[in-house]
Design a protein around this motif. Structure first.
Motif, PDB file in Angstrom:
ATOM      1  N   MET A   1     -90.373   5.055  16.266  1.00 27.28           N
ATOM      2  CA  MET A   1     -91.372   5.655  15.428  1.00 27.28           C
ATOM      3  C   MET A   1     -91.446   4.900  14.105  1.00 27.28           C
ATOM      4  O   MET A   1     -90.449   4.435  13.601  1.00 27.28           O
ATOM      5  CB  MET A   1     -91.019   7.104  15.138  1.00 27.28           C
ATOM      6  CG  MET A   1     -91.164   8.029  16.307  1.00 27.28           C
ATOM      7  SD  MET A   1     -91.100   9.714  15.718  1.00 27.28           S
ATOM      8  CE  MET A   1     -89.689  10.282  16.592  1.00 27.28           C
ATOM      9  N   TRP A   2     -92.624   4.819  13.581  1.00 32.08           N
ATOM     10  CA  TRP A   2     -92.854   4.107  12.334  1.00 32.08           C
ATOM     11  C   TRP A   2     -92.993   5.095  11.191  1.00 32.08           C
ATOM     12  O   TRP A   2     -93.693   6.084  11.297  1.00 32.08           O
ATOM     13  CB  TRP A   2     -94.101   3.237  12.457  1.00 32.08           C
ATOM     14  CG  TRP A   2     -93.962   2.286  13.592  1.00 32.08           C
ATOM     15  CD1 TRP A   2     -94.590   2.342  14.800  1.00 32.08           C
ATOM     16  CD2 TRP A   2     -93.098   1.151  13.654  1.00 32.08           C
ATOM     17  NE1 TRP A   2     -94.173   1.311  15.599  1.00 32.08           N
ATOM     18  CE2 TRP A   2     -93.256   0.558  14.921  1.00 32.08           C
ATOM     19  CE3 TRP A   2     -92.196   0.571  12.767  1.00 32.08           C
ATOM     20  CZ2 TRP A   2     -92.564  -0.581  15.317  1.00 32.08           C
ATOM     21  CZ3 TRP A   2     -91.501  -0.565  13.167  1.00 32.08           C
ATOM     22  CH2 TRP A   2     -91.689  -1.124  14.425  1.00 32.08           C
TER      23      TRP A   2
ATOM     24  N   TYR B   1     -94.955  -4.997   4.811  1.00 31.74           N
ATOM     25  CA  TYR B   1     -93.767  -4.602   5.566  1.00 31.74           C
ATOM     26  C   TYR B   1     -94.107  -3.462   6.500  1.00 31.74           C
ATOM     27  O   TYR B   1     -95.121  -2.784   6.350  1.00 31.74           O
ATOM     28  CB  TYR B   1     -92.626  -4.190   4.627  1.00 31.74           C
ATOM     29  CG  TYR B   1     -92.934  -3.020   3.733  1.00 31.74           C
ATOM     30  CD1 TYR B   1     -92.657  -1.719   4.135  1.00 31.74           C
ATOM     31  CD2 TYR B   1     -93.511  -3.215   2.478  1.00 31.74           C
ATOM     32  CE1 TYR B   1     -92.941  -0.640   3.317  1.00 31.74           C
ATOM     33  CE2 TYR B   1     -93.800  -2.143   1.649  1.00 31.74           C
ATOM     34  CZ  TYR B   1     -93.518  -0.859   2.072  1.00 31.74           C
ATOM     35  OH  TYR B   1     -93.803   0.207   1.261  1.00 31.74           O
ATOM     36  N   ILE B   2     -93.223  -3.258   7.474  1.00 29.34           N
ATOM     37  CA  ILE B   2     -93.282  -2.101   8.361  1.00 29.34           C
ATOM     38  C   ILE B   2     -91.854  -1.608   8.532  1.00 29.34           C
ATOM     39  O   ILE B   2     -90.912  -2.403   8.647  1.00 29.34           O
ATOM     40  CB  ILE B   2     -93.959  -2.425   9.715  1.00 29.34           C
ATOM     41  CG1 ILE B   2     -94.186  -1.148  10.512  1.00 29.34           C
ATOM     42  CG2 ILE B   2     -93.187  -3.498  10.486  1.00 29.34           C
ATOM     43  CD1 ILE B   2     -95.121  -1.323  11.703  1.00 29.34           C
ATOM     44  N   GLU B   3     -91.717  -0.290   8.514  1.00 30.12           N
ATOM     45  CA  GLU B   3     -90.398   0.321   8.499  1.00 30.12           C
ATOM     46  C   GLU B   3     -90.347   1.474   9.505  1.00 30.12           C
ATOM     47  O   GLU B   3     -91.294   2.242   9.610  1.00 30.12           O
ATOM     48  CB  GLU B   3     -90.167   0.845   7.084  1.00 30.12           C
ATOM     49  CG  GLU B   3     -88.812   1.316   6.742  1.00 30.12           C
ATOM     50  CD  GLU B   3     -88.738   1.666   5.257  1.00 30.12           C
ATOM     51  OE1 GLU B   3     -88.532   2.865   4.964  1.00 30.12           O
ATOM     52  OE2 GLU B   3     -88.898   0.759   4.413  1.00 30.12           O
TER      53      GLU B   3
ATOM     54  N   LEU C   1     -84.916   0.360  10.297  1.00 27.68           N
ATOM     55  CA  LEU C   1     -85.191  -1.066  10.454  1.00 27.68           C
ATOM     56  C   LEU C   1     -86.467  -1.404   9.697  1.00 27.68           C
ATOM     57  O   LEU C   1     -87.409  -0.605   9.658  1.00 27.68           O
ATOM     58  CB  LEU C   1     -85.366  -1.425  11.928  1.00 27.68           C
ATOM     59  CG  LEU C   1     -84.156  -1.177  12.824  1.00 27.68           C
ATOM     60  CD1 LEU C   1     -84.520  -1.384  14.285  1.00 27.68           C
ATOM     61  CD2 LEU C   1     -82.995  -2.087  12.427  1.00 27.68           C
ATOM     62  N   ARG C   2     -86.496  -2.607   9.112  1.00 27.91           N
ATOM     63  CA  ARG C   2     -87.683  -3.026   8.361  1.00 27.91           C
ATOM     64  C   ARG C   2     -87.931  -4.520   8.574  1.00 27.91           C
ATOM     65  O   ARG C   2     -87.011  -5.318   8.564  1.00 27.91           O
ATOM     66  CB  ARG C   2     -87.490  -2.742   6.877  1.00 27.91           C
ATOM     67  CG  ARG C   2     -88.656  -3.211   6.008  1.00 27.91           C
ATOM     68  CD  ARG C   2     -88.531  -2.734   4.581  1.00 27.91           C
ATOM     69  NE  ARG C   2     -87.479  -3.447   3.857  1.00 27.91           N
ATOM     70  CZ  ARG C   2     -87.168  -3.217   2.583  1.00 27.91           C
ATOM     71  NH1 ARG C   2     -87.800  -2.278   1.904  1.00 27.91           N
ATOM     72  NH2 ARG C   2     -86.204  -3.901   2.007  1.00 27.91           N
TER      73      ARG C   2
ATOM     74  N   GLY D   1     -95.737   7.906  11.958  1.00 34.61           N
ATOM     75  CA  GLY D   1     -95.085   8.782  12.915  1.00 34.61           C
ATOM     76  C   GLY D   1     -95.397   8.463  14.357  1.00 34.61           C
ATOM     77  O   GLY D   1     -95.203   9.292  15.230  1.00 34.61           O
ATOM     78  N   ALA D   2     -95.904   7.235  14.628  1.00 31.50           N
ATOM     79  CA  ALA D   2     -96.191   6.856  16.004  1.00 31.50           C
ATOM     80  C   ALA D   2     -94.918   6.956  16.829  1.00 31.50           C
ATOM     81  O   ALA D   2     -93.840   6.611  16.368  1.00 31.50           O
ATOM     82  CB  ALA D   2     -96.739   5.439  16.044  1.00 31.50           C
ATOM     83  N   LYS D   3     -95.040   7.453  18.032  1.00 32.47           N
ATOM     84  CA  LYS D   3     -93.866   7.644  18.883  1.00 32.47           C
ATOM     85  C   LYS D   3     -93.581   6.401  19.718  1.00 32.47           C
ATOM     86  O   LYS D   3     -94.482   5.747  20.191  1.00 32.47           O
ATOM     87  CB  LYS D   3     -94.083   8.839  19.791  1.00 32.47           C
ATOM     88  CG  LYS D   3     -94.324  10.100  18.983  1.00 32.47           C
ATOM     89  CD  LYS D   3     -93.718  11.264  19.669  1.00 32.47           C
ATOM     90  CE  LYS D   3     -94.052  12.502  18.898  1.00 32.47           C
ATOM     91  NZ  LYS D   3     -93.007  13.114  18.224  1.00 32.47           N
TER      92      LYS D   3
END
Length: 176
Positions: A1-2, A37-39, A117-118, A164-166
């Motif tokens: 999930m993001w 970034y994406i976390e 994680l990022r 909140g993507a699963k």
């Protein structure tokens, strides 16, 4: 999930697909101004051994804007629940001009029940410059005491509802 994404969108990169099949499916594509970034949300990485993903930095096509020196992408983790991240891997700005699968070992210090994680670009020159894309994120592990396999994956297709993507989770051969 993001948990959060900045400086990017879920779309097909300007430089073409980085999908394993070669189809023009979605990816996390970073080409907007500001921090990029994406976390993830805090994940249970207890007994997880590896992290793999496909990455493209710059590219080889005529519509691609190459990253420059210092515009590397880093993979980081946090287990303390604060803003301090630990470097897992530096991905050089000129080392991934074609879509490449990267597999990293998860250090024991990151194998906690609450690890974030990022992926983050250290710097960029602005909108539509120094592009990069991330796809096919997979986290894999094996719990020997229960003989079960842990597997999370995300290929950004179809476009995840964000935040909140699963993730797809497979545990002991069943989708959970």
């Amino acid at each position: 999930m993001w948990a959060v994404m900045s400086g990017g969108t879920f779309s097909t990169p300007d430089c073409g697909s980085i999908d394993l099949s070669g189809l023009s499916s979605g990816a996390a594509f970073f080409n907007l101004s500001g921090p990029r970034y994406i976390e993830t949300v805090a994940l249970n990485l207890f007994s997880v051994q590896s992290l793999s993903f496909r990455i493209l930095i710059g590219g080889t096509g005529s519509t691609c804007e190459q990253a420059d020196n210092g515009e590397d992408v880093v993979v980081e983790y946090n287990t303390a629940g604060n803003s301090s991240f630990t470097l897992l891997k530096l991905l050089a700005y000129n080392g991934y001009p074609t879509a490449t699968t990267v597999t990293l070992s998860i250090p024991t210090t990151a194998q906690t029940e609450s690890t974030v994680l990022r992926w983050r670009q250290l710097s960029n020159s602005g909108s539509s410059l120094d592009e990069w894309a991330l796809d096919h994120v997979a986290i894999k592990g094996y719990v020997s005491s229960s003989r079960s396999t842990i597997f999370f994956s995300e290929d950004f297709y179809p476009t995840p509802s964000f935040p909140g993507a699963k993730w797809q989770q497979i545990s002991s051969g069943k989708i959970a």
